[in-house]
Design an enzyme around this catalytic site. Structure first.
Site, PDB file in Angstrom:
ATOM      1  N   MET A 130      11.272   0.803  -4.656  1.00 31.83           N
ATOM      2  CA  MET A 130      10.733   1.089  -5.986  1.00 31.83           C
ATOM      3  C   MET A 130      10.065   2.461  -5.989  1.00 31.83           C
ATOM      4  O   MET A 130       9.305   2.788  -6.901  1.00 31.83           O
ATOM      5  CB  MET A 130       9.747   0.005  -6.406  1.00 31.83           C
ATOM      6  CG  MET A 130      10.440  -1.355  -6.529  1.00 31.83           C
ATOM      7  SD  MET A 130       9.607  -2.493  -7.636  1.00 31.83           S
ATOM      8  CE  MET A 130       8.032  -2.643  -6.834  1.00 31.83           C
ATOM      9  N   GLY A 131      10.318   3.256  -4.948  1.00 38.21           N
ATOM     10  CA  GLY A 131       9.781   4.610  -4.912  1.00 38.21           C
ATOM     11  C   GLY A 131       8.354   4.670  -4.430  1.00 38.21           C
ATOM     12  O   GLY A 131       7.843   3.708  -3.850  1.00 38.21           O
ATOM     13  N   LEU A 176       7.341   6.628  -2.026  1.00 32.16           N
ATOM     14  CA  LEU A 176       7.725   6.371  -0.643  1.00 32.16           C
ATOM     15  C   LEU A 176       6.613   6.701   0.353  1.00 32.16           C
ATOM     16  O   LEU A 176       5.858   7.640   0.164  1.00 32.16           O
ATOM     17  CB  LEU A 176       8.983   7.177  -0.301  1.00 32.16           C
ATOM     18  CG  LEU A 176      10.192   6.931  -1.211  1.00 32.16           C
ATOM     19  CD1 LEU A 176      11.392   7.737  -0.725  1.00 32.16           C
ATOM     20  CD2 LEU A 176      10.547   5.452  -1.298  1.00 32.16           C
ATOM     21  N   HIS A 214       8.924   2.951   4.074  1.00 31.47           N
ATOM     22  CA  HIS A 214      10.248   3.181   3.482  1.00 31.47           C
ATOM     23  C   HIS A 214      11.069   4.119   4.379  1.00 31.47           C
ATOM     24  O   HIS A 214      12.267   3.908   4.575  1.00 31.47           O
ATOM     25  CB  HIS A 214      10.118   3.840   2.103  1.00 31.47           C
ATOM     26  CG  HIS A 214       9.351   3.043   1.096  1.00 31.47           C
ATOM     27  ND1 HIS A 214       8.111   3.410   0.651  1.00 31.47           N
ATOM     28  CD2 HIS A 214       9.666   1.900   0.421  1.00 31.47           C
ATOM     29  CE1 HIS A 214       7.674   2.540  -0.256  1.00 31.47           C
ATOM     30  NE2 HIS A 214       8.597   1.616  -0.410  1.00 31.47           N
ATOM     31  N   GLN A 253      10.805  -8.062 -11.743  1.00 35.36           N
ATOM     32  CA  GLN A 253      10.033  -8.691 -10.683  1.00 35.36           C
ATOM     33  C   GLN A 253       8.521  -8.593 -10.899  1.00 35.36           C
ATOM     34  O   GLN A 253       7.747  -8.995 -10.037  1.00 35.36           O
ATOM     35  CB  GLN A 253      10.439  -8.150  -9.314  1.00 35.36           C
ATOM     36  CG  GLN A 253      10.057  -6.708  -9.032  1.00 35.36           C
ATOM     37  CD  GLN A 253      10.671  -6.231  -7.731  1.00 35.36           C
ATOM     38  OE1 GLN A 253      11.875  -6.045  -7.604  1.00 35.36           O
ATOM     39  NE2 GLN A 253       9.823  -6.049  -6.716  1.00 35.36           N
ATOM     40  N   GLN A 307      10.665 -12.297   1.003  1.00 35.77           N
ATOM     41  CA  GLN A 307      11.752 -11.642   0.264  1.00 35.77           C
ATOM     42  C   GLN A 307      13.000 -11.561   1.144  1.00 35.77           C
ATOM     43  O   GLN A 307      14.121 -11.833   0.697  1.00 35.77           O
ATOM     44  CB  GLN A 307      11.288 -10.241  -0.145  1.00 35.77           C
ATOM     45  CG  GLN A 307      12.389  -9.318  -0.607  1.00 35.77           C
ATOM     46  CD  GLN A 307      11.834  -7.976  -1.089  1.00 35.77           C
ATOM     47  OE1 GLN A 307      11.195  -7.915  -2.132  1.00 35.77           O
ATOM     48  NE2 GLN A 307      12.052  -6.921  -0.345  1.00 35.77           N
ATOM     49  N   SER A 337       1.483   0.375   1.872  1.00 41.27           N
ATOM     50  CA  SER A 337       1.968  -0.183   0.610  1.00 41.27           C
ATOM     51  C   SER A 337       1.683   0.820  -0.493  1.00 41.27           C
ATOM     52  O   SER A 337       0.660   1.521  -0.457  1.00 41.27           O
ATOM     53  CB  SER A 337       1.224  -1.491   0.299  1.00 41.27           C
ATOM     54  OG  SER A 337       1.367  -1.808  -1.073  1.00 41.27           O
ATOM     55  N   SER A 338       2.582   0.886  -1.457  1.00 42.24           N
ATOM     56  CA  SER A 338       2.348   1.788  -2.587  1.00 42.24           C
ATOM     57  C   SER A 338       1.081   1.376  -3.326  1.00 42.24           C
ATOM     58  O   SER A 338       0.472   2.190  -4.024  1.00 42.24           O
ATOM     59  CB  SER A 338       3.532   1.746  -3.550  1.00 42.24           C
ATOM     60  OG  SER A 338       4.708   2.060  -2.839  1.00 42.24           O
TER      61      SER A 338
HETATM   62  P1  AMP Z   1       9.099  -1.483  -2.315  1.00 44.98           P
HETATM   63  O1  AMP Z   1       9.327  -0.066  -2.681  1.00 44.98           O
HETATM   64  O2  AMP Z   1       7.654  -1.853  -2.216  1.00 44.98           O
HETATM   65  O3  AMP Z   1       9.923  -2.440  -3.119  1.00 44.98           O
HETATM   66  O4  AMP Z   1       9.644  -1.627  -0.824  1.00 44.98           O
HETATM   67  C1  AMP Z   1      10.955  -1.261  -0.501  1.00 44.98           C
HETATM   68  C2  AMP Z   1      11.250  -1.720   0.892  1.00 44.98           C
HETATM   69  O5  AMP Z   1      10.331  -1.117   1.805  1.00 44.98           O
HETATM   70  C3  AMP Z   1      11.110  -3.239   1.067  1.00 44.98           C
HETATM   71  O6  AMP Z   1      12.177  -3.716   1.868  1.00 44.98           O
HETATM   72  C4  AMP Z   1       9.785  -3.372   1.770  1.00 44.98           C
HETATM   73  O7  AMP Z   1       9.695  -4.525   2.578  1.00 44.98           O
HETATM   74  C5  AMP Z   1       9.776  -2.116   2.629  1.00 44.98           C
HETATM   75  N1  AMP Z   1       8.402  -1.786   3.018  1.00 44.98           N
HETATM   76  C6  AMP Z   1       7.331  -1.665   2.197  1.00 44.98           C
HETATM   77  N2  AMP Z   1       6.216  -1.415   2.914  1.00 44.98           N
HETATM   78  C7  AMP Z   1       6.587  -1.388   4.216  1.00 44.98           C
HETATM   79  C8  AMP Z   1       5.888  -1.179   5.447  1.00 44.98           C
HETATM   80  N3  AMP Z   1       4.564  -0.956   5.489  1.00 44.98           N
HETATM   81  N4  AMP Z   1       6.602  -1.221   6.598  1.00 44.98           N
HETATM   82  C9  AMP Z   1       7.950  -1.448   6.567  1.00 44.98           C
HETATM   83  N5  AMP Z   1       8.663  -1.652   5.444  1.00 44.98           N
HETATM   84  C10 AMP Z   1       7.995  -1.625   4.285  1.00 44.98           C
END
Ligand code: AMP
Length: 291
Positions: free
Chosen positions: A29-30, A32, A36, A60, A161, A193-194
């Site tokens: 979802m960007g 980054l 990511h 979602q 997920q 986390s974003s």
């Molecule tokens: P999102 O942009 O939050 O939807 O995340 C996109 C992908 O990045 C998903 O598969 C998440 O599980 C992964 N992701 C998000 N945060 C982390 C993290 N801290 N470590 C590894 N993967 C992550």
């Protein structure tokens, strides 16, 4: 410059001409961060072409969630990918970004299909975010259809997920391999986390309690038989979840996502923790002794 597609028709035109041997998909979802980027790195190392999608998926988010405020930082994201790719000791491989400007490109007018899985979507995060995983499976199915990858990369941070998407791929015989990559954390142990950027300094200190609690439980459980520790673990959890900040804090069998048993070999310690309006999730996989 990274090749960017902002419309489905442009992306389709590109995709139909692709003759690469292998295609990896990294759906995001960007906004980054290094989490990511670790998925992108794995896809680049394993595929001739990597497609990164950046799409904030309205389906979602619940009605009271942060869909509108969710950080949209496309320019910065492109720069991050480009800088990161330059640091990799890999031969240059093609990477493209598909970030549709219009939600209609993913959900065309009169769109009415939802992919819904069974029980696994109603526990843990599914309990407090009803419909969330329907939104995830629906968008990921759509992204698979549009990008047609052989492999897709996801983070362990969203362990439930990943379990749900694996189920969908198996149930629907989708021709894609899913890969789960480890959680990337900051120097204090907080999973990236974003949503971390919503935290004030004070919130951030409080947020560290989440990984610290998981580590505490991990130390207690690791290498021991579940039956020997289950009562104590229950006690520890009971003492903690009086604090209403915990949305959930659970130990589950890593495969069934049901309560562990004496024959469990690996358990998942999973939690969601609220700080003000921000809800953070985290988990650890722990080996247990089932001898
Ligand atoms: P999102 O942009 O939050 O939807 O995340 C996109 C992908 O990045 C998903 O598969 C998440 O599980 C992964 N992701 C998000 N945060 C982390 C993290 N801290 N470590 C590894 N993967 C992550």
């Amino acid at each position: 410059m990274i090749e960017l597609f902002r419309s489905l028709s442009d992306f389709r035109y590109f995709r139909n001409k692709v003759t690469h041997q292998s295609i990896g998909l990294v759906p995001t979802m960007g906004n980054l961060h290094a989490g990511h980027l670790s998925l992108i790195e794995e896809s680049l190392s394993e595929n001739d072409l990597t497609i990164v999608t950046i799409f904030v998926n309205p389906k979602q988010f619940g009605p009271d969630e942060d869909y509108e405020e969710y950080p949209r930082t496309l320019e910065k994201d492109l720069q991050k990918i480009q800088m990161f790719q330059r640091t990799l000791p890999l031969p240059a491989k093609q990477l493209v970004v598909f970030s549709p400007a219009q939600v209609n490109d993913i959900y065309p007018k009169n769109y009415s299909t939802t992919i819904t899985l069974g029980d696994v979507t109603t526990k843990l995060c599914g309990k407090s975010r009803p419909g969330h995983f329907d939104g995830v499976t629906t968008v990921v199915y759509q992204l698979f259809s549009i990008t047609r990858p052989q492999a897709a990369y996801f983070g362990q941070k969203d362990y439930q997920q990943f379990a749900i998407l694996s189920r969908m791929v198996e149930d629907l015989s989708l021709p894609v391999e899913l890969e789960m990559m480890p959680i990337i954390r900051d120097e204090n142990g907080l999973a990236l986390s974003s949503r971390n950027q919503y935290l004030s300094d004070e919130d951030y200190s409080q947020a560290l309690y989440l990984p610290q609690t998981l580590a505490e439980l991990q130390n207690f459980i690791e290498g021991r038989n579940w039956e020997d520790v289950s009562k104590e673990v229950e006690k520890i959890i009971d003492q903690k979840i009086f604090d209403p900040s915990w949305d959930y804090l659970q130990v589950l069998d890593a495969i069934s996502l049901e309560a562990p048993t004496s024959i469990s070999t690996q358990v998942l310690i999973a939690a969601a923790y609220r700080i003000g309006k921000t809800r953070l999730i985290d988990n650890i996989l722990v080996e247990v002794n089932n001898a």
